[in-house]
Enzyme design. Structure first.
Site, PDB file in Angstrom:
ATOM      1  N   LYS A 295      34.870  96.903 -27.639  1.00 13.06           N
ATOM      2  CA  LYS A 295      35.028  97.673 -26.412  1.00 13.06           C
ATOM      3  C   LYS A 295      34.784  96.804 -25.192  1.00 13.06           C
ATOM      4  O   LYS A 295      33.792  96.083 -25.184  1.00 13.06           O
ATOM      5  CB  LYS A 295      34.017  98.823 -26.450  1.00 13.06           C
ATOM      6  CG  LYS A 295      33.889  99.611 -25.167  1.00 13.06           C
ATOM      7  CD  LYS A 295      32.708 100.520 -25.241  1.00 13.06           C
ATOM      8  CE  LYS A 295      32.576 101.238 -23.918  1.00 13.06           C
ATOM      9  NZ  LYS A 295      31.414 102.096 -23.870  1.00 13.06           N
TER      10      LYS A 295
ATOM     11  N   LYS B 197      30.395  95.095 -27.484  1.00 10.29           N
ATOM     12  CA  LYS B 197      30.587  95.803 -26.223  1.00 10.29           C
ATOM     13  C   LYS B 197      30.286  94.844 -25.084  1.00 10.29           C
ATOM     14  O   LYS B 197      29.168  94.347 -24.947  1.00 10.29           O
ATOM     15  CB  LYS B 197      29.664  97.017 -26.149  1.00 10.29           C
ATOM     16  CG  LYS B 197      29.787  97.761 -24.832  1.00 10.29           C
ATOM     17  CD  LYS B 197      28.989  99.054 -24.841  1.00 10.29           C
ATOM     18  CE  LYS B 197      29.045  99.726 -23.484  1.00 10.29           C
ATOM     19  NZ  LYS B 197      28.329 101.009 -23.481  1.00 10.29           N
TER      20      LYS B 197
END
Ligand code: PBG
Length: 326
Positions: free
Chosen positions: A237, A180
């Protein structure tokens, strides 16, 4: 016949925002077509998604400002909004696979994903991990299938796995937000859940725990650590700007791989379409197909419902892909 990958509704996981009370859906201004839903509307929406062949939903609660504090203590309330949502969905739409976020940002006044250390500016990694592990146990007890730690603290997957197993929830899975990145593309999400308002800025600086966008090797190393600590599935992500990371990770893990097409990726397609600068559906289809081609098994996307609906009408997406034709 020569197409190498196709989208299917079961690839898609729909992120949904949950609000307290029985008020009407509250639209998210920066995300056309997305609204925060009260529990009754949430159950209705979940049913509609299940009917369209979508198998998973990811829940994000909007916490009223009066319940926020610096330590995010509402995260450990056994009757927190997200847990009430999980119990209702588990009972009323049992076929859906439920994912909940494990992080403190919906609950903290400063909008960070964890508790802060003595400096008052940095997140305290180990103190946060302890809270997250207790939070994950509450979520598993409420009936969630996967807890999804999105906080990026070091060592949280192992701690959560151990806490779940000790509490008798060995069947609960962990979808780790492994790679992330500290991204500018989370802005509309922070509007939606109110973490930006709480912090007074959409440009919350999470760079001490989220990944540097320049670092692919570090992302892969972090993801493999999560796998070693017991993650059942791994996530990259945002998705579109990090397809190289997704592709590289696909060849290094045998676990299911998820990609999160985040709020800003959704918003930019809609914004350009509103201006007449992009055709919405072809741009949407292409963005999702590219994520699947790069190696995602699951795609979290705010387009999930519309995409599933259009796939039901035309599973090959073979309608003419001509811009400006809508
Ligand atoms: C926070 C969290 C974020 C998103 C999902 N979980 C935002 C952040 O890290 O500030 C973003 C999702 C999106 O932009 O759609 N734990």
């Amino acid at each position: 016949m020569v197409e190498e990958v196709r989208l299917h509704p079961s690839d898609l996981i729909a992120p949904l925002f949950v609000q307290d009370g029985d008020g009407p859906p509250h639209p998210v201004e920066s995300m056309p077509g997305v609204a925060r839903l009260g529990l009754d509307d949430l159950v209705e929406e979940a049913r509609a998604l299940a009917r369209l062949g979508i198998r998973g939903i990811a829940l994000f609660p909007v916490t009223p400002a009066r319940l926020k504090d610096p330590s995010g203590s509402e995260a450990l309330n056994p009757d927190a909004l997200v847990l009430r949502a999980v119990r209702r969905l588990r009972a009323e739409v049992p076929s859906l696979v439920l994912f909940t976020d494990i992080a403190l940002d919906p609950y903290t006044t400063h909008g960070h994903d964890g508790v802060l250390d003595a400096s008052g500016t940095d997140v305290d990694n180990d103190a946060t991990v302890e809270v997250l592990a207790r939070m994950a146990v509450l979520h598993a007890r409420a009936g969630v299938d996967f807890v999804a730690p999105s906080d990026m603290m070091d060592g949280r997957v192992g701690a959560i796995r151990e806490a779940l197993d000790d509490a008798g929830h060995s069947h609960a899975g962990i979808l780790a937000y492994s790679a992330k990145f500290a991204s500018a593309f989370y802005g509309p999400f922070r509007d939606a859940v109110g973490s930006a308002q709480a912090a007074g800025t959409r440009a919350l600086d999470k760079r001490t725990y989220q990944l540097n966008p320049a670092n692919r090797r570090e992302a892969l190393a972090d993801a493999l650590l999560d796998e070693a600590e017991g993650a059942d599935a791994l996530m990259v992500k945002p998705a579109g700007p990090y397809l190289d990371v997704l592709h590289a990770l696909r060849s290094q893990t045998r676990q299911p791989l998820a990609a999160y097409q985040v709020s800003g990726e959704y918003a930019q397609i809609h914004a350009a379409a509103r201006l007449g600068w992009l055709a919405l559906r072809p741009a949407r289809d292409e963005s999702l197909l590219a994520i699947k081609r790069a190696g995602a098994d699951w795609i979290l996307t705010y387009f999930a419902k519309e995409m599933a609906r259009d796939l039901a009408a035309d599973p090959t997406l073979s309608r003419p892909n001509i811009p400006f034709q809508e």
